[in-house]
Design an enzyme around this catalytic site. Structure first.
Site, short mmCIF file in Angstrom:
data_model
loop_
_atom_site.label_atom_id
_atom_site.label_comp_id
_atom_site.label_asym_id
_atom_site.label_seq_id
_atom_site.Cartn_x
_atom_site.Cartn_y
_atom_site.Cartn_z
N GLU A 122 13.90 92.17 -50.46
CA GLU A 122 13.09 92.24 -51.71
C GLU A 122 12.49 93.40 -51.61
O GLU A 122 11.37 93.59 -52.48
CB GLU A 122 12.05 90.59 -51.18
CG GLU A 122 12.69 89.36 -50.65
CD GLU A 122 13.24 88.94 -51.80
OE1 GLU A 122 13.25 89.27 -53.25
OE2 GLU A 122 13.19 87.62 -51.58
N HIS A 145 5.31 89.91 -48.70
CA HIS A 145 5.70 88.50 -48.90
C HIS A 145 5.54 87.31 -47.47
O HIS A 145 5.82 88.10 -46.77
CB HIS A 145 6.83 88.31 -49.53
CG HIS A 145 6.77 87.46 -49.65
ND1 HIS A 145 7.09 86.34 -50.01
CD2 HIS A 145 8.66 87.33 -49.38
CE1 HIS A 145 8.06 85.25 -50.21
NE2 HIS A 145 8.81 86.04 -48.99
N HIS A 147 5.75 82.81 -45.80
CA HIS A 147 5.82 81.92 -46.14
C HIS A 147 4.70 81.20 -45.69
O HIS A 147 4.87 80.35 -44.70
CB HIS A 147 7.84 81.54 -45.69
CG HIS A 147 8.68 82.11 -46.06
ND1 HIS A 147 9.47 82.36 -45.41
CD2 HIS A 147 9.01 82.82 -47.25
CE1 HIS A 147 10.54 83.03 -45.85
NE2 HIS A 147 9.97 83.40 -47.49
N GLU A 175 -15.09 80.08 -50.47
CA GLU A 175 -15.41 81.56 -50.72
C GLU A 175 -14.11 82.06 -51.77
O GLU A 175 -13.71 83.22 -52.12
CB GLU A 175 -14.93 82.50 -48.72
CG GLU A 175 -13.85 82.30 -48.67
CD GLU A 175 -13.40 82.45 -47.23
OE1 GLU A 175 -14.23 83.21 -47.20
OE2 GLU A 175 -12.53 82.38 -46.22
N HIS A 216 9.17 78.22 -51.90
CA HIS A 216 9.20 78.90 -51.06
C HIS A 216 8.52 80.39 -50.60
O HIS A 216 8.14 80.73 -48.92
CB HIS A 216 10.11 80.76 -52.21
CG HIS A 216 10.66 81.82 -51.67
ND1 HIS A 216 12.23 82.52 -51.90
CD2 HIS A 216 10.37 82.77 -50.82
CE1 HIS A 216 11.80 83.24 -51.58
NE2 HIS A 216 11.06 83.47 -50.15
#
Ligand code: 2HA
Ligand code: ZN
Length: 278
Positions: A122, A145, A147, A175, A216
Site C-alpha cells: 500500500e 492501515h 483491518h 468522546e 476491507h
C-alpha cells in the site's frame, strides 16, 4: 557499551521501538491478521543520522507513481507480505527504513527488509496520503492501515454515506466527536494496492484523518504513532458499541444533536458541517 549494542545501534532508536509496540498492539487487538495492515512513519533526517550511514543505500526499488514532493524524506515502513505478529521478534526482516529518491520515482532502502523484502503493497496510498496531510498539517507524520473488525462489519450493515456513518459513530461514545470532529471519509470499494485506491483515499485525506475502505479496513493519519493508533482505536470502539447495540435490539435512546453540539462547544472543536441538524 557492548559490541552488539554498537553494531545494533538502530535498536536503541525511539522510532523503532514505537513501531514494535504499535504493530504488536494492532496484532494483539486482532486488527492485523496474517499480512493485514501497514504503517509508514515519517522520520526526520536528524533522527536517523545517529543510527545509520544514510549514504549507504542497500537497494533501490522503483515505484510507478510520482512521489517527488517527498524526495529526500525518510520513512520507517512495514514490509510487503509481512505479518505484524512477527515484527517485534524480527524487526530487520519485517520493517525497513527508506528514503524517497531525488527524482521521486523510486525509494532507497537504508536499513531492514534484510530477506530481500520491500515496503508495503500500500506504499502508493501511504505516500499519496502523506503528501496530502503534510499540505494541511505541518505536524503530520503517520499513516496507519488496519483491518479493524467492527468498522469492517459496519461497512456491511450500515449506510456508507459519510454523514450518516460519522453520525452513528459520534453517537456511540461521547468522546468520538471530540477525537474526530471532521468525521470519517468513505471511498467506494477499489482493488487494494493500486494507485486508484491511493488517489481516492488521498482525496478524502484533505479533509479527514480517517478513511474507511468498505469491506476491507481503515486508514488513519496523525502526528504520532500513539495519536494515530488512538484515533483508529476510538472509531473502532464506537463501531464495537454499535455492533453490541444492534445485537441488543437497537437504540432506545441516544445522544441528541443538542448534546453533541454542547460537547463540541465544551471541547472547542468544530463538527463537520451537515451532520448535526440544528
Ligand atoms: O498489507 O492490508 O491492504 C496488506 C493489506 C493490504
Ligand atoms: Zn488491508
Amino acid at each position: 557499551m557492548s559490541m552488539t549494542m554498537i553494531k545494533d545501534g538502530i535498536y536503541s532508536a525511539a522510532f523503532l521501538h514505537e513501531m514494535l509496540e504499535t504493530t504488536s498492539n494492532l496484532y494483539r487487538l486482532g486488527w492485523d491478521e496474517r499480512n493485514g495492515g501497514n504503517i509508514s512513519y515519517l522520520i526526520h533526517e536528524y533522527e536517523v543520522l545517529p543510527f545509520l550511514n544514510v549514504d549507504d543505500v542497500k537497494r533501490t526499488v522503483a515505484m510507478n507513481f510520482d512521489a517527488s514532493p517527498l524526495a529526500g524524506r525518510y520513512f520507517i515502513v512495514t514490509g510487503s507480505g509481512k505479518y505484524f505478529k512477527n515484527v517485534k521478534k524480527d524487526p530487520a526482516n519485517n520493517l525497513g527504513i527508506i528514503r524517497i529518491s531525488a527524482e521521486g520515482k523510486s525509494y532507497e532502502i537504508l536499513w531492514g527488509f534484510e530477506d530481500g523484502g520491500i515496503a508495503t503493497s500500500e506504499l502508493p496510498t501511504h505516500l499519496m496520503n502523506h503528501m496530502k496531510r503534510l499540505a494541511v498539517d505541518k505536524n503530520h507524520r503517520v499513516i496507519m492501515h488496519c483491518h479493524a473488525t467492527n468498522l469492517i462489519a459496519m461497512s456491511f450493515t450500515h449506510s456508507l454515506n459519510e454523514i450518516e456513518f460519522t453520525k452513528t459513530l459520534w453517537e456511540m461514545c461521547t468522546e468520538c466527536l471530540v477525537v474526530f470532529p471532521e468525521g470519517v471519509g468513505i471511498i467506494p470499494w477499489i482493488v487494494p494496492g493500486t494507485n486508484a485506491i491511493g488517489e481516492a483515499t488521498a482525496e478524502k485525506m484533505e479533509e479527514v484523518r480517517l478513511v474507511l475502505w468498505p469491506h476491507h479496513g481503515i486508514f488513519g493519519a496523525g502526528s504520532t504513532l500513539d495519536e494515530t493508533f488512538g484515533l483508529i482505536e476510538t472509531a473502532e470502539k464506537a463501531a464495537e458499541v454499535y455492533t453490541i447495540v444492534c445485537a441488543q435490539g437497537g437504540k432506545k435512546q441516544t445522544l441528541t444533536d443538542q448534546q453533541l453540539l454542547e460537547l463540541a462547544h465544551a471541547f472547542n472543536v468544530v463538527p463537520r458541517k451537515g451532520i448535526l441538524k440544528l
